[in-house]
Design an enzyme around this catalytic site. Structure first.
Site, mmCIF file in Angstrom:
data_model
loop_
_atom_site.group_PDB
_atom_site.id
_atom_site.type_symbol
_atom_site.label_atom_id
_atom_site.label_comp_id
_atom_site.label_asym_id
_atom_site.label_seq_id
_atom_site.Cartn_x
_atom_site.Cartn_y
_atom_site.Cartn_z
ATOM 1 N N CYS A 191 0.846 -1.203 0.000
ATOM 2 C CA CYS A 191 0.000 0.000 0.000
ATOM 3 C C CYS A 191 0.881 1.253 0.000
ATOM 4 C CB CYS A 191 -0.887 0.023 1.240
ATOM 5 S SG CYS A 191 -1.806 -1.497 1.527
ATOM 6 N N HIS A 195 1.037 5.395 -1.534
ATOM 7 C CA HIS A 195 0.410 6.300 -0.568
ATOM 8 C C HIS A 195 1.389 6.868 0.458
ATOM 9 C CE1 HIS A 195 -3.440 5.424 -2.305
ATOM 10 N NE2 HIS A 195 -3.296 4.138 -2.102
ATOM 11 N N ARG A 238 -12.541 -1.132 -1.931
ATOM 12 C CA ARG A 238 -11.285 -0.422 -2.197
ATOM 13 C C ARG A 238 -10.080 -1.352 -1.963
ATOM 14 N NH1 ARG A 238 -9.287 2.736 -5.617
ATOM 15 N NH2 ARG A 238 -8.192 0.790 -5.817
ATOM 16 N N CYS A 242 -7.337 -2.507 -4.719
ATOM 17 C CA CYS A 242 -5.903 -2.230 -4.578
ATOM 18 C C CYS A 242 -5.091 -3.508 -4.750
ATOM 19 C CB CYS A 242 -5.598 -1.591 -3.226
ATOM 20 S SG CYS A 242 -6.039 0.165 -3.156
#
Lengths: 281, 239
Positions: A191, A195, A238, A242
């Site tokens: 992730c 981000h 979501r 991802c």
């Protein structure tokens, strides 16, 4: 330029939401505009069109559908969801979602909104696990998206505040942090890859930075109407998306790994107002 | 249909690694377990990961297992110290394999297609990619590739006019090949995927991408200067 135009919007929108849901004090777009006024975030301001459309967010209609569904006696037991406890007591929806995921004594688990809803549909209303009401988690037509949008709308503008009192709540948050940084798969991604910086783009889309709270609160504000999908989507959706894009395997919906990620990402936005329902690209 | 929803699991009285998490919540947090090379925290969360991704078929579940570099970079959140940097760099350099026919620039037209194609490698029940069709490199997701490319990402450095400064000599070809094959050999714990090492792109595909980046006639190396202003309504990315 864009920013100036946006700052003129709140006046026009101040009463926009009253046509929809009378429990909502403010149109979610005003929460967003408040953040834009406060910080300089390329992520928050990337789509002028979406911000202008947010006044008439289709998700507000889904919220209305959810309201109807919530109070309707349903399932084999023919009862409504009014006795479901989302953490603030049976039937109390005010600010409940902003304080999730949380530990529930009756199940002994840390649950996110979707898991809790599944629990109530099965134990209170008596739906079997394979009933479409329980099984179908995605899409505007699903009971889940209607109900989740409705319940979450009671946390619009409420600061995220997931409790960290029970050891399992803390453990889930820590597990989520570990998973957030866990690189794997043939693209070596986690992730964190997308981000961890402000203003970076994947193709033309500006990515939210998990350590910039004012933009991260919008990133985690689900349910949100995804313009590109033409559907309201959830946190669980979501996560699935991802992992699909990272070319890793898909997690089991509602599994502890997914709830751990939601615990961690909600903790990161702690104190910032939720935008519910949101509208995203 | 999903085989194991959370409700089915709790209905089936499977505590879903609650025990594991309870231990995690306890005082053992962070205790190193030398035998497996993982700390107690890591072992507990790995158990959660295995369970939470547990219904993937074996071919997909294998994607969950971390290799040495993925594990080490995750641990330091991609900021390795000097010692780790050197170790990863040496190890990843060893992993680069070269084409039998030598490092010869491929087809720049095919290279452009590969650089802009995001197909491949996605698994799942809804829209899995066909493993029989060649993967794309998805380079454009993170790099601006051409002087007037408004759709390129900015996670990686812009590559417009890359060939003008690098030329097409053997050193340039070798650099691009190795950099795409295994970027950790240059920049340990970089975010860029190891396209060759994972077999995500074939050796020939990498040589095609190299031709796209280096060839004088390639759109990458167009003579126009890049646009000065950011395309509306996007905000310019911060450096």
């Amino acid at each position: 330029m864009i920013r100036k135009a946006l700052l003129a919007l709140p006046v026009a929108l101040a009463f926009g939401v009253t046509a929809h849901a009378d429990h909502m004090q403010e149109n979610p777009v005003n929460i967003l505009l408040g953040l834009i006024q406060k910080v300089d975030s390329p992520y928050l301001t990337q789509s002028e069109q979406n911000i202008m459309m947010m006044e008439d967010n289709p998700a507000l209609w889904i919220v209305e559908d959810g309201k109807e569904l919530f109070y309707q006696p349903r399932g084999p037991n023919n009862v409504s969801l009014e006795s479901c406890d989302f953490g603030q007591g049976p039937g109390v929806l005010e600010a409940a979602y902003a304080k999730m995921p949380r530990y529930f004594e009756d199940t002994g688990r840390v649950m996110d909104l979707e898991a809790r809803l599944v629990h109530c549909m099965m134990t209170i209303q008596g739906f079997p696990a394979d009933d479409p009401a329980v099984r179908q988690r995605h899409g505007n037509e699903s009971d889940h998206m209607k109900l989740q949008s409705y319940i979450a709308s009671y946390s619009n503008g409420v600061p995220w505040d997931p409790p960290m009192d029970h050891p399992l709540e803390k453990a889930m948050r820590d597990a989520g942090e570990y998973i957030f940084f866990r690189r794997a798969g043939s693209l070596d991604m986690s992730c964190q890859t997308c981000h961890s910086a402000t203003g970076q783009r994947i193709r033309a889309s500006v990515l939210p930075n998990s350590s910039f709270q004012e933009e991260w609160t919008k990133a985690i504000s689900w349910p949100a109407f995804r313009v590109g999908h033409d559907h309201v989507r959830s946190s669980q959706h979501r996560i699935r998306g991802c992992y699909w894009q990272m070319r890793q395997a898909g997690p089991i919906p509602g599994s502890d790994g997914t709830i751990a990620l939601i615990s961690y990402w909600t903790d990161l936005a702690r104190g910032q107002p939720a935008i519910l329902p949101d509208m995203k690209r | 249909m999903f085989r194991a929803s959370v409700a089915e699991r709790s209905a089936g009285c499977r505590p879903f690694r609650l025990l594991a998490l309870a231990v995690l919540a306890g005082p053992l947090l962070g205790t190193p377990v030398a035998a497996q090379g993982l700390s107690a925290l890591e072992r507990q969360v790995e158990a959660v990961v295995r369970d939470s991704w547990g219904d993937a078929p074996p071919s997909e579940a294998r994607r969950l297992a971390q290799d040495d570099t993925q594990l080490e970079c995750s641990r330091v959140r991609n900021e390795p110290g000097e010692v780790l940097r050197a170790r990863i760099q040496a190890r990843e350099r060893e992993r680069i394999q070269y084409p039998e026919g030598g490092l010869v620039l491929g087809d720049p037209v095919e290279g452009e297609r590969i650089a802009k194609d995001s197909y491949g490698g996605r698994v799942g029940r809804l829209r899995p990619d066909d493993p029989g069709r060649p993967n794309g490199g998805s380079c454009r997701a993170c790099h601006i590739l051409e002087p007037r490319d408004d759709m390129g990402g900015t996670l990686g450095p812009p590559l417009a006019r890359f060939g003008l400064t690098h030329g097409t000599g053997p050193e340039a070809v070798r650099y691009v090949y190795e950099r795409v094959y295994n970027p950790h050999a240059f920049q340990p714990c970089t975010e860029m995927p190891r396209f060759g090492y994972h077999g995500f792109l074939t050796v020939q595909q990498i040589l095609d991408v190299a031709a796209y980046l280096l060839s004088p006639g390639s759109p990458v190396n167009r003579p126009e200067s890049p646009r000065q202003e950011a395309p509306a309504p996007l905000r310019p990315a911060q450096p």
